[in-house]
Write a protein that holds these residues in place. Sequence first.
Motif, PDB file in Angstrom:
ATOM      1  N   ALA A  23       0.823  -1.205   0.000  1.00  0.00           N
ATOM      2  CA  ALA A  23       0.000   0.000   0.000  1.00  0.00           C
ATOM      3  C   ALA A  23       0.857   1.255   0.000  1.00  0.00           C
ATOM      4  CB  ALA A  23      -0.940  -0.013   1.203  1.00  0.00           C
ATOM      5  N   SER A  24       1.965   1.237   0.745  1.00  0.00           N
ATOM      6  CA  SER A  24       2.816   2.434   0.807  1.00  0.00           C
ATOM      7  C   SER A  24       3.504   2.688  -0.530  1.00  0.00           C
ATOM      8  CB  SER A  24       3.859   2.279   1.922  1.00  0.00           C
ATOM      9  OG  SER A  24       4.729   1.188   1.669  1.00  0.00           O
ATOM     10  N   SER A  25       3.925   1.631  -1.202  1.00  0.00           N
ATOM     11  CA  SER A  25       4.553   1.797  -2.518  1.00  0.00           C
ATOM     12  C   SER A  25       3.549   2.332  -3.531  1.00  0.00           C
ATOM     13  CB  SER A  25       5.116   0.461  -3.002  1.00  0.00           C
ATOM     14  OG  SER A  25       6.086  -0.047  -2.111  1.00  0.00           O
ATOM     15  N   GLY A  55      14.766  -3.371  -6.838  1.00  0.00           N
ATOM     16  CA  GLY A  55      14.190  -2.537  -5.789  1.00  0.00           C
ATOM     17  C   GLY A  55      12.880  -1.929  -6.244  1.00  0.00           C
ATOM     18  N   TRP A  56      11.974  -1.680  -5.288  1.00  0.00           N
ATOM     19  CA  TRP A  56      10.672  -1.130  -5.668  1.00  0.00           C
ATOM     20  C   TRP A  56      10.783   0.333  -6.090  1.00  0.00           C
ATOM     21  CZ3 TRP A  56       8.019   3.071  -3.989  1.00  0.00           C
ATOM     22  CH2 TRP A  56       8.407   3.657  -2.773  1.00  0.00           C
ATOM     23  N   ASP A  75      13.239  -1.809   0.284  1.00  0.00           N
ATOM     24  CA  ASP A  75      14.543  -1.897  -0.359  1.00  0.00           C
ATOM     25  C   ASP A  75      15.628  -1.919   0.723  1.00  0.00           C
ATOM     26  OD1 ASP A  75      13.301  -1.872  -2.779  1.00  0.00           O
ATOM     27  OD2 ASP A  75      14.037   0.101  -3.416  1.00  0.00           O
ATOM     28  N   VAL A  76      16.462  -2.940   0.676  1.00  0.00           N
ATOM     29  CA  VAL A  76      17.522  -3.109   1.681  1.00  0.00           C
ATOM     30  C   VAL A  76      18.863  -3.162   0.958  1.00  0.00           C
ATOM     31  CG1 VAL A  76      18.439  -4.556   3.531  1.00  0.00           C
ATOM     32  CG2 VAL A  76      15.959  -4.394   3.181  1.00  0.00           C
ATOM     33  N   PRO A  77      19.684  -2.131   1.079  1.00  0.00           N
ATOM     34  CA  PRO A  77      20.987  -2.143   0.400  1.00  0.00           C
ATOM     35  C   PRO A  77      21.936  -3.137   1.058  1.00  0.00           C
ATOM     36  CG  PRO A  77      20.818  -0.247   1.840  1.00  0.00           C
ATOM     37  CD  PRO A  77      19.468  -0.901   1.855  1.00  0.00           C
ATOM     38  N   MET A 122      19.750  -9.649  -3.705  1.00  0.00           N
ATOM     39  CA  MET A 122      18.377  -9.173  -3.727  1.00  0.00           C
ATOM     40  C   MET A 122      18.292  -7.784  -3.089  1.00  0.00           C
ATOM     41  SD  MET A 122      15.317 -11.826  -2.789  1.00  0.00           S
ATOM     42  CE  MET A 122      15.759 -11.802  -1.068  1.00  0.00           C
ATOM     43  N   ILE A 123      17.559  -6.871  -3.737  1.00  0.00           N
ATOM     44  CA  ILE A 123      17.383  -5.523  -3.179  1.00  0.00           C
ATOM     45  C   ILE A 123      16.043  -5.426  -2.458  1.00  0.00           C
ATOM     46  CG2 ILE A 123      17.191  -3.060  -3.724  1.00  0.00           C
ATOM     47  CD1 ILE A 123      19.036  -3.594  -6.126  1.00  0.00           C
ATOM     48  N   GLY A 124      14.952  -5.701  -3.152  1.00  0.00           N
ATOM     49  CA  GLY A 124      13.642  -5.685  -2.511  1.00  0.00           C
ATOM     50  C   GLY A 124      13.492  -6.871  -1.572  1.00  0.00           C
ATOM     51  N   GLN A 125      13.047  -6.611  -0.351  1.00  0.00           N
ATOM     52  CA  GLN A 125      12.936  -7.663   0.660  1.00  0.00           C
ATOM     53  C   GLN A 125      11.586  -7.570   1.360  1.00  0.00           C
ATOM     54  OE1 GLN A 125      15.546  -9.789   1.650  1.00  0.00           O
ATOM     55  NE2 GLN A 125      17.442  -8.799   1.014  1.00  0.00           N
TER      56      GLN A 125
END
Length: 382
Positions: free
Chosen positions: A48-50, A206-207, A246-248, A355-358
Amino acid sequence: MLPATNSARPSLADVLTSCLDAILGRGNTLGLPPADRAIVLLVDGLGASSLRARAGHARVMARAFQKSSVATAGFPTTTAVNLATLTTGAQPGVHGLVGYTVLDGAHDRIVNQLNGWDDGLDPASWQRSRTVFERAADAGIPSVVVAQERYRDSGFTHAVLRGAGYVSGRTVPERFAAARRVLDSVEKGIVYLYVSELDQAAHARGWESGEWTDALEAVDAELGLLAASLGRSEGLIVTADHGVLDVPATSHVLFGDGAALVDGIRFVAGEPRCLQLHFEPDVSEALRAAVVDRWKAAEGDRAWVVTREEAIADGWFGPVVDDAVAPRIGDILVAARKAIAYYDLRAESQAGRHMIGQHGSFSPEESAVPLLRFGAFSTAGR
């Protein structure tokens, strides 16, 4: 403090069950009015936030997005768990899919719930609940799944989609067109339309990437055409199984290079934002308590660290956890509170670290998903 597990928002468990009730002319949790045909579009990874953040790229969805247009994804916020919750109307503690990778105690191994099915894991018994599609068939209502061909005969499909017919489409437009044809072919029925492209883009880029936004625009364009085609007795709901953070790589938390956090641990299951750790069966209670304390001391400022018993008592897997399901849950759960991801340095494959998006934990970005209504359902519950 532990995360709140009670929410006034609808659950994914309410979506397909309410659609079936609407077709049968019954009252339902979502307050959907009677309809002859219902379609549920599941956009994997659309939080929802995205959606709010990219509303300008999703005009059709944005117009339907109101304050009440949010549902809560179950825990862990991962595809295997929440697609099972959607299609059964049951919570993980009952249907039995409790993580991305979980303990198969009968064979002393960890199994991937999306693509790790083999002859040792029976979809008909491992996923323990009847599906909405099976219940619809009992009432004479046909159900059809529209997804990519590669998912047709997977163990996961046989576990969570049983009771439905299957129609495939390679591209997003092909799948939307197929869903429309299915609606046209039945007097009454349910269509479940699955789109994986946003989740795949999020994991890879990533989103917040242009690729994710492009995928969102493509889905929104097809949704606009489908929504415009709906007849007076056709309702459409758009939702998702989880959102994405997104987690770098700089926010990866690496463990396993020292004994303190893995002493007595036989298996590491779950996923990077929600570890499920299983002890060796002969580990003493003293060592179990010590390892839990070490995890809390090391990670308690940025993760919820609880035992299986604490997670069950607090309702993480739903209000009921069946005795046969409980051993599948980790002895220790480490659910990230901050934008981090955990990786075991001892793991044979480290491919996941690209993986970027988690997703997997309790953050609003992961657990709040859209619940958008169109057609005959567009004024329900407002």
